[in-house]
Design a protein around this motif. Structure first.
Motif, PDB file in Angstrom:
ATOM      1  N   ARG A 120       0.454  -1.319  -0.133  1.00 57.90           N
ATOM      2  CA  ARG A 120      -0.201  -0.222   0.087  1.00 57.90           C
ATOM      3  C   ARG A 120       0.855   1.345  -0.047  1.00 57.90           C
ATOM      4  O   ARG A 120       0.692   2.493  -0.782  1.00 57.90           O
ATOM      5  N   TYR A 121       1.573   0.875   1.132  1.00 57.85           N
ATOM      6  CA  TYR A 121       2.437   2.390   1.273  1.00 57.85           C
ATOM      7  C   TYR A 121       4.079   2.317   1.257  1.00 57.85           C
ATOM      8  O   TYR A 121       4.294   1.535   1.325  1.00 57.85           O
ATOM      9  N   VAL A 122       4.986   3.448   1.087  1.00 53.47           N
ATOM     10  CA  VAL A 122       6.117   3.732   1.471  1.00 53.47           C
ATOM     11  C   VAL A 122       6.426   3.228   3.382  1.00 53.47           C
ATOM     12  O   VAL A 122       7.127   2.678   3.397  1.00 53.47           O
ATOM     13  N   LYS A 123       5.534   4.881   3.548  1.00 51.00           N
ATOM     14  CA  LYS A 123       5.771   4.373   5.078  1.00 51.00           C
ATOM     15  C   LYS A 123       4.590   3.646   5.672  1.00 51.00           C
ATOM     16  O   LYS A 123       3.805   3.143   5.153  1.00 51.00           O
ATOM     17  N   GLU A 124       5.171   4.518   6.873  1.00 53.28           N
ATOM     18  CA  GLU A 124       4.093   2.809   8.249  1.00 53.28           C
ATOM     19  C   GLU A 124       3.303   3.738   8.614  1.00 53.28           C
ATOM     20  O   GLU A 124       4.117   4.340   8.691  1.00 53.28           O
ATOM     21  N   TYR A 125       1.829   4.006   8.107  1.00 54.25           N
ATOM     22  CA  TYR A 125       1.119   4.919   9.301  1.00 54.25           C
ATOM     23  C   TYR A 125       0.615   4.054  10.529  1.00 54.25           C
ATOM     24  O   TYR A 125      -0.229   3.083  10.173  1.00 54.25           O
ATOM     25  N   ALA A 173     -21.450   3.432   8.558  1.00 53.58           N
ATOM     26  CA  ALA A 173     -20.792   3.360   7.485  1.00 53.58           C
ATOM     27  C   ALA A 173     -19.961   4.846   7.552  1.00 53.58           C
ATOM     28  O   ALA A 173     -20.189   5.678   7.926  1.00 53.58           O
ATOM     29  N   GLY A 174     -19.200   4.758   7.109  1.00 53.80           N
ATOM     30  CA  GLY A 174     -18.358   6.828   6.925  1.00 53.80           C
ATOM     31  C   GLY A 174     -17.165   5.963   6.470  1.00 53.80           C
ATOM     32  O   GLY A 174     -16.442   5.153   5.141  1.00 53.80           O
ATOM     33  N   VAL A 175     -16.250   6.529   6.471  1.00 52.24           N
ATOM     34  CA  VAL A 175     -14.526   7.232   6.527  1.00 52.24           C
ATOM     35  C   VAL A 175     -13.507   6.822   6.857  1.00 52.24           C
ATOM     36  O   VAL A 175     -13.523   7.491   8.011  1.00 52.24           O
ATOM     37  N   PHE A 176     -12.458   6.439   6.493  1.00 51.82           N
ATOM     38  CA  PHE A 176     -11.473   6.543   7.296  1.00 51.82           C
ATOM     39  C   PHE A 176      -9.889   7.677   6.607  1.00 51.82           C
ATOM     40  O   PHE A 176     -10.091   7.377   5.253  1.00 51.82           O
ATOM     41  N   TYR A 177      -9.733   7.456   7.466  1.00 50.42           N
ATOM     42  CA  TYR A 177      -7.688   8.344   6.839  1.00 50.42           C
ATOM     43  C   TYR A 177      -7.101   8.152   7.493  1.00 50.42           C
ATOM     44  O   TYR A 177      -6.645   7.989   8.581  1.00 50.42           O
ATOM     45  N   VAL A 178      -5.071   7.514   7.371  1.00 51.70           N
ATOM     46  CA  VAL A 178      -4.821   6.160   8.029  1.00 51.70           C
ATOM     47  C   VAL A 178      -3.481   8.074   8.273  1.00 51.70           C
ATOM     48  O   VAL A 178      -3.026   8.666   7.104  1.00 51.70           O
ATOM     49  N   PHE A 179      -2.537   8.663   9.047  1.00 49.01           N
ATOM     50  CA  PHE A 179      -1.607   9.324   9.158  1.00 49.01           C
ATOM     51  C   PHE A 179      -0.247   8.999  10.079  1.00 49.01           C
ATOM     52  O   PHE A 179      -0.979   7.414  10.394  1.00 49.01           O
ATOM     53  N   ARG A 182      -5.135   8.064  -1.303  1.00 49.68           N
ATOM     54  CA  ARG A 182      -4.860   6.964  -1.241  1.00 49.68           C
ATOM     55  C   ARG A 182      -4.554   6.449   0.131  1.00 49.68           C
ATOM     56  O   ARG A 182      -4.982   5.064   0.755  1.00 49.68           O
ATOM     57  N   ARG A 183      -4.551   7.331   0.805  1.00 49.01           N
ATOM     58  CA  ARG A 183      -5.146   6.764   2.525  1.00 49.01           C
ATOM     59  C   ARG A 183      -5.992   7.353   2.958  1.00 49.01           C
ATOM     60  O   ARG A 183      -6.459   7.260   4.144  1.00 49.01           O
TER      61      ARG A 183
END
Length: 210
Positions: free
Chosen positions: A30-35, A204-210, A177-178
């Motif tokens: 998924r990602y280069v970094k780890e969230y 039901a909804g949305v989430f975001y990783v950081f 993409r996050r």
């Protein structure tokens, strides 16, 4: 109403699953970094009569505003996260709570802390990331405070796992993409008294990783 929600969950799973058939992308791609952190906002509905039969007229699920539920989570170990969520709903006079008609409007405030285990992460599944969770929390019905035990689960759908969002390694960590989509069903039981309070909560909804 519950059948409609269940059909919507399965329909969303099928739609996103089909979009990933051309090229499978797994968790570790998924990602280069780890969230580690995750925040989310959802529309939620509470059913205080999910375990009752022969209900009087007026029994229905109650809902909150948008977002009716917010959460924050942190992955502190492999596939294991601690999460906290807060929601507010309102039950109108004449509705039914735990099998009994209520005489006054009730403001329902819920706060819960949980441990969540990612089955999708454990089995390195693409797109569809089911999880199970359990915890303890607090429910306020107007001025009445209750302690709740909860258990259930849900599914995260990762936008980053859909091939159309990925064109190069450079795009791995793009903000869009996050984001992801979440659906969840939790059962909550009043463990402090023998009165009202036990319910099922669907969101039901949305989430975001950081």
């Amino acid at each position: 109403m519950k059948k409609t929600i269940i059909k919507a969950f399965f329909g969303l799973s099928l739609l996103l699953g089909m979009s990933a058939q051309a090229q499978v992308i797994h968790k570790y791609e998924r990602y280069v970094k780890e969230y580690k952190w995750k925040v989310g906002a959802s529309y939620n509905m509470m059913d205080f009569n999910f375990n009752h039969k022969d209900l009087p007229d007026g029994a229905s699920m109650i809902s909150g505003g948008i977002p009716g539920k917010v959460m924050i989570g942190y992955e502190f170990a492999k596939h294991l996260s601690v999460e906290a969520d807060f929601s507010m709903n309102e039950m109108e006079k004449g509705n039914v709570m735990n099998g009994k008609v209520i005489g006054d409007k009730i403001t329902v405030t819920s706060f819960n802390g949980s441990l969540a285990y990612s089955l999708g992460g454990a089995f390195n599944l693409p797109v569809v990331d089911p999880y199970i969770k359990a915890g303890i929390g607090h429910l306020r019905l107007n001025e009445v405070d209750l302690t709740m035990a909860s258990a259930g689960g849900g599914i995260n759908f990762w936008i980053a796992d859909i091939p159309a969002t990925k064109s190069s390694r450079y795009h791995h960590d793009k903000i869009y993409r996050r984001f992801g989509i979440n659906v969840e069903a939790m059962g909550r039981s009043n463990i402090s008294t023998e009165g009202a309070g036990s319910h099922a909560q669907y969101s039901a909804g949305v989430f975001y990783v950081f």
